[in-house]
Design an enzyme around this catalytic site. Structure first.
Site, PDB file in Angstrom:
ATOM      1  N   ASN A 102      12.053 -11.067  23.596  1.00 23.94           N
ATOM      2  CA  ASN A 102      12.514 -10.311  22.553  1.00 23.94           C
ATOM      3  C   ASN A 102      11.599 -10.071  21.655  1.00 23.94           C
ATOM      4  OD1 ASN A 102      14.893 -10.417  24.015  1.00 23.94           O
ATOM      5  ND2 ASN A 102      15.862 -11.509  22.621  1.00 23.94           N
ATOM      6  N   HIS A 129       6.068 -11.267  24.337  1.00 23.53           N
ATOM      7  CA  HIS A 129       6.042 -10.000  24.413  1.00 23.53           C
ATOM      8  C   HIS A 129       5.636  -9.205  23.132  1.00 23.53           C
ATOM      9  CE1 HIS A 129       8.347  -9.987  28.477  1.00 23.53           C
ATOM     10  NE2 HIS A 129       7.328 -10.313  28.585  1.00 23.53           N
ATOM     11  N   SER A 203      17.748 -10.720  32.568  1.00 28.47           N
ATOM     12  CA  SER A 203      18.062 -10.293  33.792  1.00 28.47           C
ATOM     13  C   SER A 203      16.953 -10.801  34.741  1.00 28.47           C
ATOM     14  CB  SER A 203      18.044  -8.767  33.902  1.00 28.47           C
ATOM     15  OG  SER A 203      16.590  -8.418  33.431  1.00 28.47           O
TER      16      SER A 203
HETATM   17  C1  BV8 Z   1       1.478  -8.110  33.330  1.00 25.40           C
HETATM   18  C2  BV8 Z   1       8.020  -5.319  25.311  1.00 25.40           C
HETATM   19  C3  BV8 Z   1      -0.410  -8.027  34.620  1.00 25.40           C
HETATM   20  C4  BV8 Z   1       7.730  -3.906  25.064  1.00 25.40           C
HETATM   21  C5  BV8 Z   1       8.303  -5.854  27.453  1.00 25.40           C
HETATM   22  C6  BV8 Z   1       5.085  -9.401  40.036  1.00 25.40           C
HETATM   23  C7  BV8 Z   1       5.763  -8.895  40.572  1.00 25.40           C
HETATM   24  C8  BV8 Z   1       6.401  -7.577  40.264  1.00 25.40           C
HETATM   25  C9  BV8 Z   1       5.907  -6.985  39.372  1.00 25.40           C
HETATM   26  C10 BV8 Z   1       4.994  -7.482  38.400  1.00 25.40           C
HETATM   27  C11 BV8 Z   1       4.540  -8.846  38.828  1.00 25.40           C
HETATM   28  N1  BV8 Z   1       3.660  -9.050  37.725  1.00 25.40           N
HETATM   29  C12 BV8 Z   1       3.392  -8.054  36.836  1.00 25.40           C
HETATM   30  C13 BV8 Z   1       4.390  -6.986  37.422  1.00 25.40           C
HETATM   31  C14 BV8 Z   1       4.515  -6.054  36.536  1.00 25.40           C
HETATM   32  C15 BV8 Z   1       5.539  -6.088  35.335  1.00 25.40           C
HETATM   33  C16 BV8 Z   1       6.709  -6.377  35.754  1.00 25.40           C
HETATM   34  O1  BV8 Z   1       7.226  -7.654  35.836  1.00 25.40           O
HETATM   35  N2  BV8 Z   1       7.608  -5.427  36.160  1.00 25.40           N
HETATM   36  C17 BV8 Z   1       9.270  -5.576  36.700  1.00 25.40           C
HETATM   37  C18 BV8 Z   1       9.845  -4.519  35.909  1.00 25.40           C
HETATM   38  C19 BV8 Z   1       9.147  -5.632  37.909  1.00 25.40           C
HETATM   39  N3  BV8 Z   1       4.955  -7.210  34.425  1.00 25.40           N
HETATM   40  C20 BV8 Z   1       4.094  -6.706  33.421  1.00 25.40           C
HETATM   41  O2  BV8 Z   1       3.487  -5.380  33.533  1.00 25.40           O
HETATM   42  C21 BV8 Z   1       3.549  -7.662  32.493  1.00 25.40           C
HETATM   43  N4  BV8 Z   1       1.895  -7.719  32.296  1.00 25.40           N
HETATM   44  O3  BV8 Z   1       1.695  -8.476  34.460  1.00 25.40           O
HETATM   45  O4  BV8 Z   1       0.121  -7.671  33.221  1.00 25.40           O
HETATM   46  C22 BV8 Z   1      -2.001  -8.097  34.074  1.00 25.40           C
HETATM   47  C23 BV8 Z   1      -2.390  -9.460  34.191  1.00 25.40           C
HETATM   48  C24 BV8 Z   1      -3.757  -9.635  33.744  1.00 25.40           C
HETATM   49  C25 BV8 Z   1      -4.643  -8.427  33.393  1.00 25.40           C
HETATM   50  C26 BV8 Z   1      -4.122  -7.347  33.298  1.00 25.40           C
HETATM   51  C27 BV8 Z   1      -2.735  -6.961  33.544  1.00 25.40           C
HETATM   52  C28 BV8 Z   1       3.932  -7.380  31.070  1.00 25.40           C
HETATM   53  C29 BV8 Z   1       5.391  -7.151  31.010  1.00 25.40           C
HETATM   54  C30 BV8 Z   1       5.828  -7.141  29.560  1.00 25.40           C
HETATM   55  C31 BV8 Z   1       6.446  -5.690  29.112  1.00 25.40           C
HETATM   56  N5  BV8 Z   1       7.144  -5.801  27.982  1.00 25.40           N
HETATM   57  N6  BV8 Z   1       8.774  -5.717  26.235  1.00 25.40           N
HETATM   58  C32 BV8 Z   1       8.967  -3.425  24.404  1.00 25.40           C
HETATM   59  O5  BV8 Z   1      10.123  -4.266  24.153  1.00 25.40           O
HETATM   60  O6  BV8 Z   1       9.184  -2.310  23.997  1.00 25.40           O
HETATM   61  S1  BV8 Z   1       9.417  -6.295  29.015  1.00 25.40           S
HETATM   62  C33 BV8 Z   1      10.799  -6.090  28.104  1.00 25.40           C
HETATM   63  O7  BV8 Z   1      11.845  -6.053  29.302  1.00 25.40           O
HETATM   64  C34 BV8 Z   1      11.695  -7.333  27.557  1.00 25.40           C
HETATM   65  O8  BV8 Z   1      10.852  -7.765  26.610  1.00 25.40           O
HETATM   66  C35 BV8 Z   1      12.238  -8.043  28.711  1.00 25.40           C
HETATM   67  O9  BV8 Z   1      10.972  -8.725  29.174  1.00 25.40           O
HETATM   68  C36 BV8 Z   1      12.533  -6.882  29.734  1.00 25.40           C
HETATM   69  C37 BV8 Z   1      14.004  -6.658  29.976  1.00 25.40           C
HETATM   70  O10 BV8 Z   1      14.588  -7.834  30.205  1.00 25.40           O
HETATM   71  P1  BV8 Z   1      15.690  -8.655  29.613  1.00 25.40           P
HETATM   72  O11 BV8 Z   1      15.307  -9.156  28.141  1.00 25.40           O
HETATM   73  O12 BV8 Z   1      16.320  -9.674  30.374  1.00 25.40           O
HETATM   74  O13 BV8 Z   1      16.948  -7.335  29.259  1.00 25.40           O
HETATM   75  P2  BV8 Z   1      17.730  -6.763  30.308  1.00 25.40           P
HETATM   76  O14 BV8 Z   1      18.431  -5.567  29.702  1.00 25.40           O
HETATM   77  O15 BV8 Z   1      16.995  -6.634  31.592  1.00 25.40           O
HETATM   78  O16 BV8 Z   1      18.944  -8.169  30.654  1.00 25.40           O
HETATM   79  C38 BV8 Z   1      19.826  -8.336  29.666  1.00 25.40           C
HETATM   80  C39 BV8 Z   1      20.667  -9.453  30.317  1.00 25.40           C
HETATM   81  O17 BV8 Z   1      21.355 -10.030  29.300  1.00 25.40           O
HETATM   82  C40 BV8 Z   1      21.565  -9.071  31.516  1.00 25.40           C
HETATM   83  O18 BV8 Z   1      21.407 -10.171  32.276  1.00 25.40           O
HETATM   84  C41 BV8 Z   1      22.883  -8.927  30.826  1.00 25.40           C
HETATM   85  O19 BV8 Z   1      23.954  -9.202  31.668  1.00 25.40           O
HETATM   86  C42 BV8 Z   1      22.633 -10.325  29.840  1.00 25.40           C
HETATM   87  N7  BV8 Z   1      23.691  -9.817  28.703  1.00 25.40           N
HETATM   88  C43 BV8 Z   1      24.193  -8.739  27.860  1.00 25.40           C
HETATM   89  N8  BV8 Z   1      24.815  -8.819  26.647  1.00 25.40           N
HETATM   90  C44 BV8 Z   1      25.024 -10.350  26.797  1.00 25.40           C
HETATM   91  C45 BV8 Z   1      24.156 -10.984  27.767  1.00 25.40           C
HETATM   92  N9  BV8 Z   1      24.254 -12.225  28.003  1.00 25.40           N
HETATM   93  C46 BV8 Z   1      24.848 -13.063  27.098  1.00 25.40           C
HETATM   94  N10 BV8 Z   1      25.666 -12.590  26.265  1.00 25.40           N
HETATM   95  C47 BV8 Z   1      25.667 -11.175  26.166  1.00 25.40           C
HETATM   96  N11 BV8 Z   1      26.426 -10.724  24.894  1.00 25.40           N
END
Ligand code: BV8
Ligand code: ZN
Length: 259
Positions: A102, A129, A203
């Site tokens: 976050n 992040h 997630s």
């Molecule tokens: C990089 C900041 C390379 C910005 C964010 C390997 C495989 C596949 C893809 C990749 C890989 N390696 C890299 C990638 C690409 C990519 C990636 O992972 N893509 C995904 C979509 C497949 N990763 C990157 O690009 C990373 N960088 O790899 O660079 C590199 C290396 C060397 C040199 C150059 C380059 C960078 C990733 C960071 C991106 N920035 N945030 C902003 O916020 O604006 S990511 C952002 O999205 C968040 O920070 C977080 O990480 C993500 C969201 O996920 P969650 O926080 O889990 O939120 P979500 O809504 O999905 O889920 C909420 C959960 O809570 C649910 O389960 C729900 O049920 C639950 N919930 C809801 N309410 C409650 C609850 N639980 C309990 N109580 C409640 N009340």
């Protein structure tokens, strides 16, 4: 108290060293929209539209509009009972490190609130992040406190770096950008050293953050997953607690079970 909750409380009580990985779910009850949930941030915009260096190069006004909107929204939110329970755990006897995806700064605010006049640093999070309330110069990298009301009416009105006049951007990690190496290695180091990993409200789809709990597992440690629903990590968990983090975490972590 459910059998699951009792078992999870025993695991927390027996743990020697704990790492916590949180996602947007822990801030949902504070009013911060999640990314994939209902009304999620990614719902109306595809992440690559806004949270990538390409998007910023192409259309910085729209990206700044979005981040300015999120800053305003987050400024009106406060840490909830989930953030505070984790902060108290980290200020307690069991060495605990909070690693968060976050950028909302609510774990940091909870650390200061829970510590009061005591030292908050054990409860200050590892923000893998970045943080939305900080600016970073896209040219020289200088970091400065976030510009509150960003004037996005024209390209020339967007905030500039006082040192080099470069374009300022939010100090968050965008997709396709590397995480800060020392922050990333600290997150994986504390995960490897921990014998228990609490995974809360994520997630677990974004890498490399989603692999932090696997570092604990690989060293023979255990996982407890706290989420509204099953996640990709639930299958690896010793105990999965389904429900709102703001309700489950105080019950799981507070020394005195709620009456
Ligand atoms: C990089 C900041 C390379 C910005 C964010 C390997 C495989 C596949 C893809 C990749 C890989 N390696 C890299 C990638 C690409 C990519 C990636 O992972 N893509 C995904 C979509 C497949 N990763 C990157 O690009 C990373 N960088 O790899 O660079 C590199 C290396 C060397 C040199 C150059 C380059 C960078 C990733 C960071 C991106 N920035 N945030 C902003 O916020 O604006 S990511 C952002 O999205 C968040 O920070 C977080 O990480 C993500 C969201 O996920 P969650 O926080 O889990 O939120 P979500 O809504 O999905 O889920 C909420 C959960 O809570 C649910 O389960 C729900 O049920 C639950 N919930 C809801 N309410 C409650 C609850 N639980 C309990 N109580 C409640 N009340
Ligand atoms: Zn600069």
């Amino acid at each position: 108290m459910t059998e699951e909750m009792a078992r999870a409380r025993r695991l927390v009580g027996e743990a020697g060293r704990i790492v916590v990985l949180t996602g947007a779910g822990i801030s949902a009850e504070s009013g911060v929209p999640t990314f994939r949930g209902a009304g999620g941030l990614w719902k109306s915009h595809r992440s690559e539209e806004l949270a990538t260096p390409e998007a910023f190069a192409r259309d910085p006004q729209t990206v700044w509009e979005w981040y300015s909107w999120r800053r305003g929204l987050i400024a009106d939110c406060a840490p909830n009972r989930g953030h505070l329970a984790l902060a108290r755990l980290a200020l307690g006897d069991t060495p605990t490190t909070i690693v968060t995806q976050n950028v909302d700064g609510l774990h940091t605010r909870a650390a200061h609130e829970a510590a009061g006049s005591a030292e908050p640093s054990p409860a200050l999070p590892v923000e893998v992040h970045g943080a939305i309330d900080r600016d970073k110069c896209s040219a020289c990298g200088a970091r400065t406190p976030g510009t509150t009301s960003v004037d996005t009416s024209s390209h020339d009105s967007l905030p500039r770096c006082a040192a080099c006049d470069g374009m300022l951007r939010p100090d968050v990690v965008w997709f396709g950008e590397a995480l800060e190496p020392e922050i990333l290695s600290r997150a994986f180091q504390v995960a490897q050293d921990a014998d228990l990993c609490l995974v809360v409200g994520t997630s677990a789809l974004v890498q490399p953050a989603a692999s932090v709990p696997l570092a604990t597992l690989q060293e023979g440690g255990l996982l407890i997953v706290v989420d509204l629903e099953r996640t990709p990590l639930s299958g690896e968990a010793e105990v999965s607690l389904l429900g709102p983090a703001g309700e489950l975490l105080p019950e799981l972590l507070d020394v005195e079970p709620p009456t």
